[in-house]
Structure formats: structure tokens, C-alpha cells
Design an enzyme around this catalytic site. Structure first.
Site, PDB file in Angstrom:
ATOM      1  N   ASP A  65      49.392  36.061  22.553  1.00 29.32           N
ATOM      2  CA  ASP A  65      48.495  35.577  22.287  1.00 29.32           C
ATOM      3  C   ASP A  65      47.150  36.120  22.943  1.00 29.32           C
ATOM      4  O   ASP A  65      47.491  35.232  24.043  1.00 29.32           O
ATOM      5  CB  ASP A  65      48.080  34.904  21.470  1.00 29.32           C
ATOM      6  CG  ASP A  65      46.610  34.651  20.485  1.00 29.32           C
ATOM      7  OD1 ASP A  65      45.766  35.154  19.864  1.00 29.32           O
ATOM      8  OD2 ASP A  65      46.681  33.548  19.928  1.00 29.32           O
ATOM      9  N   GLU A  66      46.939  37.794  23.178  1.00 30.59           N
ATOM     10  CA  GLU A  66      45.562  37.719  23.687  1.00 30.59           C
ATOM     11  C   GLU A  66      46.495  37.409  25.468  1.00 30.59           C
ATOM     12  O   GLU A  66      44.918  36.753  25.969  1.00 30.59           O
ATOM     13  CB  GLU A  66      44.430  37.499  23.134  1.00 30.59           C
ATOM     14  CG  GLU A  66      43.740  38.116  22.391  1.00 30.59           C
ATOM     15  CD  GLU A  66      42.082  38.028  21.599  1.00 30.59           C
ATOM     16  OE1 GLU A  66      42.385  38.066  22.759  1.00 30.59           O
ATOM     17  OE2 GLU A  66      42.325  37.374  20.618  1.00 30.59           O
ATOM     18  N   PRO A  67      47.405  38.100  26.039  1.00 30.99           N
ATOM     19  CA  PRO A  67      47.108  37.218  26.890  1.00 30.99           C
ATOM     20  C   PRO A  67      46.826  37.842  28.419  1.00 30.99           C
ATOM     21  O   PRO A  67      46.480  36.878  29.607  1.00 30.99           O
ATOM     22  CB  PRO A  67      48.507  37.534  27.555  1.00 30.99           C
ATOM     23  CG  PRO A  67      49.418  39.060  26.817  1.00 30.99           C
ATOM     24  CD  PRO A  67      48.316  38.564  25.360  1.00 30.99           C
ATOM     25  N   VAL A  92      49.519  40.159  20.167  1.00 36.97           N
ATOM     26  CA  VAL A  92      48.517  40.411  19.303  1.00 36.97           C
ATOM     27  C   VAL A  92      47.344  40.813  20.417  1.00 36.97           C
ATOM     28  O   VAL A  92      46.880  39.576  21.247  1.00 36.97           O
ATOM     29  CB  VAL A  92      48.205  38.821  18.676  1.00 36.97           C
ATOM     30  CG1 VAL A  92      46.376  38.854  18.532  1.00 36.97           C
ATOM     31  CG2 VAL A  92      49.804  38.899  18.027  1.00 36.97           C
TER      32      VAL A  92
END
Lengths: 487, 306
Positions: free
Chosen positions: A110-112, A142
Site C-alpha cells: 500500500d503506497e510503499p 497500490v
């Protein structure tokens, strides 16, 4: 949506449909966008042991697993460091290693890279690509930005209003996105430029810098450079910083080392640089959350100190975590609180008018803590603009914002600058930095001379925009896609 | 000091450290004889510098404030005794009241120092492992507390600083009322911060956690630490039962006296508290005088084979 793929993380009930996943929940790993607070124990070694113990591994197997994962990720030296001693990039690398230590079949990200500087983000993406190609692991990522990630993806999907509105191969998806006025802003600078310039290529999208550079050279005669940067104004000095120094401990090195600069009315200033070099500390020292050990800060000719209430009136700080600014239970309450500082008899209609002006009326009864990261950032900026300070300090303002929100942010800042305000920001987003009047690089406590973006970026080899890297042979002044126009 | 500390940490396991920590906490709690309390204070202070943490300055400042407050408070409420040192209106300071005040203040500080050493030497995971064997929910609360108390303090600091930039007018509210408003805001933010912790625990597989089997490898140093700590615990409890090492605290006859028993108790506790330093020193000397000589060059070994 990402969490729906890992049943253990689902909050609420599924109202319709079902998830048909052949993989056991234990074999799905998830990494959140929050870099901090992801470690339960004190160091990476304990963290790996904790995860493996939870899964019932024996001491011998735990030892081997840790050896394997630490060698693969090159983090052997980081195993015994505490969370405070790790940089953002290192923390995220350990989070990634923690997720992979159990050999999952699917990795959910998730948006790393949203909290990492460009170089650390690039390294992490390369590592994710390595995992994907070497270990044949399925990865669902994402992201708001397609700048780096899109190179390694096989499929690209767009989620809008809770449903998947597009699911294509990367090349087809990028071409379709260009046809859509809203989504074309999501394209990487190189792909956007290539399609805007209508360059003919038999290569599939996304294009690498080398491919784009070749295309530019081939079509050089049909393209011109267009300077769209805003002109800096020669105006009065508002804030001056002279020989400023700061360090946290007696033994530690100086995070701010003998820095001097001045801020002039109606101009914007951006500091770029890797994580942990002291960019945020600089804002905290100027605004007196931290006291400098030496040097002088003057605002409108008066010394700046925490006891001088004038600084709280004339400045506004938008921190990295915008939620720290909120004081109310609703978005309406936040705007009302700020308006009441100027006029205690403010009417609710006037508050609604402001919310409407910034397209936030629909969210008026929502808790500010329930807003997305981008919406929180936006609300915090609106609060700052309502206050009309002389100087607006922004700490990583584009973090978590989608490209269209970044454009909106630029518009708001332009309007604010037109009224004579000053914007002082630090950012990892180099494309965003090109919109400022002046840019400087911070490293080892020193600040380079503030230069106009074209001057600043064109002699940089690594720390510059992708368009600049790709076009430096043919158009050395180009920084973003809209600097290159078809003749 | 760093080399000695590293020598100690490398030669003992977490279990020995835990037993040692329990022993120093117990010894700082049991006795109130001024001589023993002072000896324990000296030993604990030495150990605190040995196990220095990053935030030691603020912790010592806090301990000093506690010490002074306790002394002053005691001097005001307990003015017993006959040997007057000085007298000001409403307050009469006698040798006995000063001794009572110092006993209590040093006992408090000893406890604070013992917990400081505990915090510096222990590892969150060791305590967590122990607790999660039988007390799963308490273990989670423990982790949350350890992890989030500093976080809440940080949120409080940042919020009160940023609040100044938002609230620019004087509201007419009292300082207490403004502080209460601020605390409410901070708690709201803290709750939002706690929300993702359950996700983190789930992703780390805590919901599947079963019994964890662990093998402990003990060295000679471990046996020394364990033996000294256990002997000290048994000895201290026996002395407490026999009421040796205790004075009639709060009375007007409290006195500073030394006899054979007090010297033995002081000596045993002194050795027990500084045992990590002794082990660290012996490890360092062993390295310096023996290991470094045979590892610095392989010539002597090679020569033997010739």
C-alpha cells in the site's frame, strides 16, 4: 480494497460477492504505507524472531530464515539497530523483509514509497522487482504515482468510486489514460511527454529514459523548449537567517551547520535532499519548536523567539503529519475554528461558502481523522490559507497526494503567492520543486545556494527530474513534460 | 565504559539479566537503614552510568526533582526529633527529621534508578515472550504501553506547539481549561494513531501465536550472575523477615548506626548490584590479556606446528 485480499485485515462486512482465493491467508503478506510504527519489537532481529515464533518455527529454522532473509535484502548490519536509528528507506526495507520472511505467495503493498526520498524509493522498487522476477511472487501494489512502479508491472488497473474502471496491460492502460483528461496527469513525465509530442515509436510504454532520449534526438527539429517557470520577484526581505546551527546532542554532528539565507515577499522556496538530512529540523528551528544553538533569525526585522507571540501570528506550519494540526471533530469544525480566530461572530453559511470554494462541502460532517492522507493534507493547507500568514512552511506537502491534487495545491499556492505571501517547503517530489521560484539542496547540514529551478537542476546528474535526465543532450533546460512543445 | 558494557552484554543471556534486574528492584525496596540505602544508592548510580541510555539527562533531572520534593515534603510534615539543626517560622529541622526525609528520598531515588537500569538492560521482546505464555491480552497491553507512551508524549509536544499557530487570539479561558482542551485533542489523535496497530499485529501473525519453545545457552558469566542474584534475593528476604537492616522509620529516635550485620548486607548488595561491571571488566581483561594475544597474529599457533 487491498485489505479485502487479506481476510484477516477486513474491517466491516462484505455486502455482496465473495473472494475466491486459492491461497491461504497466512501466505498473503501486507505492507502498509506508514513507515513508522510497523515494528512491534525493538530491532529487526527481534521482529523477525517474533513473526517466526508466531508461526511456530523452531529455533533452528528461525535462525536459518533470518540468515536467509538478511542476506537477500543486504540488511545484516541493520539487524540490531533500533527503530530510531534506522532511516525511512531502511525501515521500509525491514518491513518488506518482515513480510517476506514467511515465503508468502502474494505480497500486497500500500503506497510503499510514499514517505521515501527518490533514491530510497528507487532502491525499494528495484528490490520489489527483484522479488517479483526471482521468486515468482505475485505483487499487488497500490500507488498514486506511476513514475517508477509502472516499469515492472504486468497489469495496470484503475479503481474509481469503489469499482475497477480499467484493467489492462500496462501499454494499453497508459495509452487509454492519456485519452482521459483526469487520468493523463497520472502518467509518468516521460510517457506524458512522448504522447503529448506525438512521437512515433514502435516500443511499448512505459518508455525508458534512454528510449525517450533517442526519440527526442530523432525529432529534435520538430520540438522546442518552452519556459513556463514563474518569474521570481525582487521584493522586500521578510525573514533572514544568519549563521544558524543546530544539533540534537553534544556528541552528534550538526544537522544545521552555519546556514544563512533570506526569504523575500511573494517568492517560493523549496529544499530538496535525502531523508534524514535535517530539512524538517530546519523548519522546526526557524519556527522555534527547536531552539538553535547559534545564529540569528529575524522576522520583519525582529528577532524570532518562542516567547515572541508575533511569530505564531505571522507564520503557519503544515507538518509532515497534517493530522497534528486538527482540533475539531469535523471538517466543518476545523474551518470554523480557524475563521473564528479572525472573526468570532462567523456564521455557519460563511464556513460552508469556504468549504464550497475548496470543494470540501460534501465532507463537512466527516471527522478530519477519517479523511484520506491527501484530503488531510489539503484541509490543513486550507486552514493555513484562511489564516493568511506572512510565511507558509510546508513539510513534504505532496506526500500522499494524487497528481490532480498536486496540481490543485500548486494553484492554491500560486494564488497565495500573488497576495505577497512566502512559501517555504521541503519536498522529495522533484517535479513539484520545479514550480518554485528558488530551489536548494540540503546535505550534511549545509544548504546550497537558492537557485531558480532551471539553473538548479540542469547541472545535477542524479538528483534531477526524469525529463531532465532524458533530454539533457537535446534540451538541457527542460525539467517537466510541459517544457517540451511541438513546433 | 562502553567496552566493559559490551563485554557484559555479550557474555550473558536475557534470562540472567532479567533475574538480576528483579534482584536489584527487590534490594532497593526492602531495606531502609540509612547506611544500606546509601550504599545501594552509590552502587545503583554507578550502574546507571554503566548502562547509560540516550535520555539519561532528563531521567536524572527527574530523579533529582523527586529527591528534593520528597526531602522538602518530609521536612514539613515530619518535624519530630530533639537535636535541632535550625528553625524557621513553622518549620523545625532536626537531625532525626532530616534523616527520615533523606531515607525516604534516597529509597525513592533507588527505586527510580533500579527501574532506569531495568529499562536500559532489558529487552521488550524478552518481557513480551514471558507474558505471552500465559497472559496474552496483558502482553498486548504491555506492548501498546511500551510503544505508545513515548508516541503520545511526542504527539502532545507537537500538538501543543502547532496549536499556537492555529489559535492566535486570546480566548479568555484559564490555563487549566486550555490544557484540558489540548489533552482532549491529543487523545483524539492518539486513538487515530493506535488504529493501525491491530493491523500490524495481525500481519505479523500474532493471532496464530502458540507456545514458543526457547533454548537458552548459558555461559560461565550467566551462572555467576544467576547465582549472585538468587543468593542476594534469598539473603535479602531472610534479613527482611528477621527485621535486620530496617530502622523505625518516621520515629523521633531514628538513628544512623553501623554494625556487623549492616556491613554484610551492604557488601552483599553492593557486589550484587555491580556484578555486571565486574563481569564486564573480567571479560575485557580476558580479551586484552589473553584472546587478543592469540588472535592478533596466528604466528604463535603456526610456530607450535613447526
Amino acid at each position: 480494497m487491498l485489505k479485502q485480499l487479506k481476510p484477516d485485515l477486513i474491517v466491516g462486512d462484505i455486502t455482496n460477492g465473495n473472494l475466491d482465493c486459492q491461497i491461504d491467508d497466512k501466505n498473503i503478506s501486507y505492507i502498509s504505507q506508514f513507515v513508522d510504527n510497523q515494528m512491534i519489537t525493538e530491532c529487526a532481529r527481534d521482529e523477525f524472531n517474533f513473526i517466526l515464533e508466531n508461526m511456530g518455527y523452531s529455533a533452528d529454522k528461525r535462525h536459518m530464515k533470518i540468515a536467509e532473509v538478511a542476506s537477500y535484502f543486504g540488511i545484516i548490519d541493520l539487524l540490531d539497530l533500533t527503530e530510531q536509528e534506522l532511516s525511512g528507506g531502511q525501515k521500509q526495507l525491514i518491513n518488506l523483509a518482515s513480510a517476506l520472511i514467511l515465503n508468502p505467495d502474494i505480497l500486497l503493498l500500500d503506497e510503499p514509497t510514499s514517505q521515501l526520498d527518490p533514491i530510497a524509493a528507487e532502491k525499494l522498487i528495484q528490490m520489489i522487482h527483484k522479488i517479483n522476477s526471482e521468486l515468482n511472487m505475485t505483487i499487488v501494489l497500490v500507488e498514486h504515482s506511476l513514475e517508477r512502479n509502472v516499469f515492472f508491472a504486468n497489469r495496470l488497473a484503475i479503481v474509481e468510486n469503489g469499482s475497477i474502471m480499467m484493467d489492462e496491460t500496462v501499454d494499453a492502460a497508459l495509452r487509454k489514460m492519456f485519452q482521459d483528461d483526469f487520468y493523463k496527469n497520472y502518467l509518468s513525465q516521460i510517457d506524458r511527454s512522448c504522447m503529448e509530442l506525438k512521437l512515433k515509436s514502435d516500443k511499448e510504454l512505459p518508455l525508458s529514459n534512454r528510449q525517450f532520449s533517442k526519440l527526442l534526438t530523432q525529432n529534435k527539429n520538430e520540438i522546442k523548449y518552452s519556459n513556463i517557470s514563474s518569474k521570481s520577484k525582487k521584493t522586500d526581505e521578510v525573514l533572514s537567517v544568519k549563521k544558524l546551527s543546530f544539533r540534537f546532542d553534544f556528541e552528534s554532528k550538526k544537522l544545521i551547520d552555519y546556514v544563512s539565507f533570506q526569504l523575500n515577499k511573494g517568492n517560493s522556496y523549496c529544499i530538496v535532499g535525502p531523508n534524514g538530512v535535517g530539512k524538517s529540523t530546519m523548519i522546526r528551528v526557524i519556527t522555534q519548536q527547536l531552539k538553535q544553538q547559534s545564529g540569528r533569525i529575524k522576522l520583519d526585522g525582529n528577532n524570532v523567539s518562542s516567547k515572541n507571540n508575533d511569530i505564531y501570528q505571522k507564520m503557519f506550519v503544515l507538518p509532515q503529519n497534517p493530522a497534528l494540526l486538527f482540533v475539531s471533530d469535523t471538517v466543518f469544525g476545523e474551518v470554523e475554528f480557524q475563521l473564528k480566530q479572525k472573526n468570532p461572530n462567523i456564521m455557519s453559511q460563511q464556513v460552508e461558502l469556504i468549504l464550497q470554494q475548496y470543494d470540501m462541502l460534501e465532507l463537512k460532517d466527516t471527522s478530519p481523522y477519517d479523511l484520506s492522507g491527501g484530503q488531510q493534507e489539503f484541509l490543513a493547507l486550507i486552514i493555513g490559507l484562511i489564516k493568511e500568514p506572512e510565511i507558509l512552511f510546508l513539510d513534504e506537502p505532496t506526500k500522499g497526494l494524487d497528481p490532480n491534487m498536486v496540481l490543485k495545491l500548486n494553484e492554491l499556492l500560486e494564488d497565495y503567492l500573488a497576495t505577497g505571501g512566502i512559501v517555504f517547503a521541503n519536498s522529495h517530489d522533484l517535479v513539484f520543486a520545479t514550480n518554485f521560484n528558488y530551489v536548494s539542496l540540503m546535505f550534511d547540514g549545509k544548504l546550497s545556494e537558492f537557485k531558480q529551478p532551471v539553473e538548479f537542476f540542469k547541472d545535477k546528474f542524479f538528483y534531477t527530474t526524469e525529463i531532465n535526465k532524458a533530454s539533457r543532450d537535446s534540451f538541457p533546460d527542460a525539467l517537466t513534460w510541459n517544457n517540451l512543445k511541438k513546433i | 565504559m562502553k567496552k566493559i558494557y559490551s563485554g557484559f552484554k555479550q557474555s550473558v543471556n536475557n534470562f540472567s539479566i532479567l533475574v538480576y534486574l528483579l534482584s536489584i528492584i527487590l534490594s532497593s525496596l526492602i531495606f531502609n537503614n540509612p547506611v544500606i540505602v546509601l550504599v545501594i544508592f552509590g552502587a545503583l548510580l554507578l550502574m546507571s552510568f554503566f548502562a547509560k541510555r540516550d535520555d539519561s539527562k532528563s531521567y536524572f533531572k527527574f530523579a533529582l526533582i523527586i529527591f528534593l520534593t520528597t526531602v522538602l515534603f518530609n521536612l514539613i510534615i515530619n518535624q519530630r526529633g530533639t537535636n535541632i539543626i535550625f528553625q524557621i517560622p513553622f518549620i523545625m529541622v532536626t537531625r532525626e527529621s532530616l534523616l527520615n526525609a533523606c531515607i525516604l528520598a534516597f529509597s525513592f531515588v533507588n527505586l527510580l534508578l533500579a527501574f532506569y537500569i531495568y529499562d536500559a538492560l532489558t529487552n521488550v521482546k524478552v518481557i513480551f515472550d514471558l507474558m505471552s505464555r500465559g497472559l496474552r491480552s496483558i502482553a498486548i497491553v504491555f506492548i501498546l504501553t511500551i510503544k505508545f507512551i513515548p508516541k503520545i508524549i511526542e504527539i502532545f509536544r507537537n500538538t501543543s506547539y502547532l496549536y499556537k499557530f492555529r489559535s492566535t487570539k486570546k480566548t479568555g479561558k484559564s490555563k487549566l481549561s486550555r490544557q484540558m482542551d489540548l489533552i482532549e485533542i491529543v487523545l483524539n489523535k492518539a486513538v487515530a494513531n493506535f488504529m493501525n496497530v491491530s493491523d500490524v499485529l495481525i500481519t505479523k501473525g500474532y493471532n496464530n501465536r502458540g507456545k514458543v519453545s526457547k533454548k537458552l545457552y548459558s555461559t560461565k558469566s550467566d551462572y555467576v550472575v544467576l547465582s549472585v542474584s538468587v543468593i542476594a534475593v534469598i539473603f535479602n528476604i531472610s534479613m527482611a523477615i528477621l527485621k535486620i537492616g530496617k530502622v523505625d522509620f518516621g520515629s523521633s529516635t531514628v538513628n544512623m548506626f553501623v554494625d556487623k550485620n549492616i556491613i554484610i548486607i551492604s557488601l552483599i548488595n553492593l557486589i550484587m548490584i555491580v556484578i555486571p561491571i565486574l563481569i564486564g571488566v573480567s571479560q575485557y581483561l580476558w580479551w586484552k590479556l589473553y584472546v587478543s594475544k592469540i588472535t592478533a597474529s596466528n604466528m604463535p599457533t603456526a610456530k607450535n606446528f613447526r
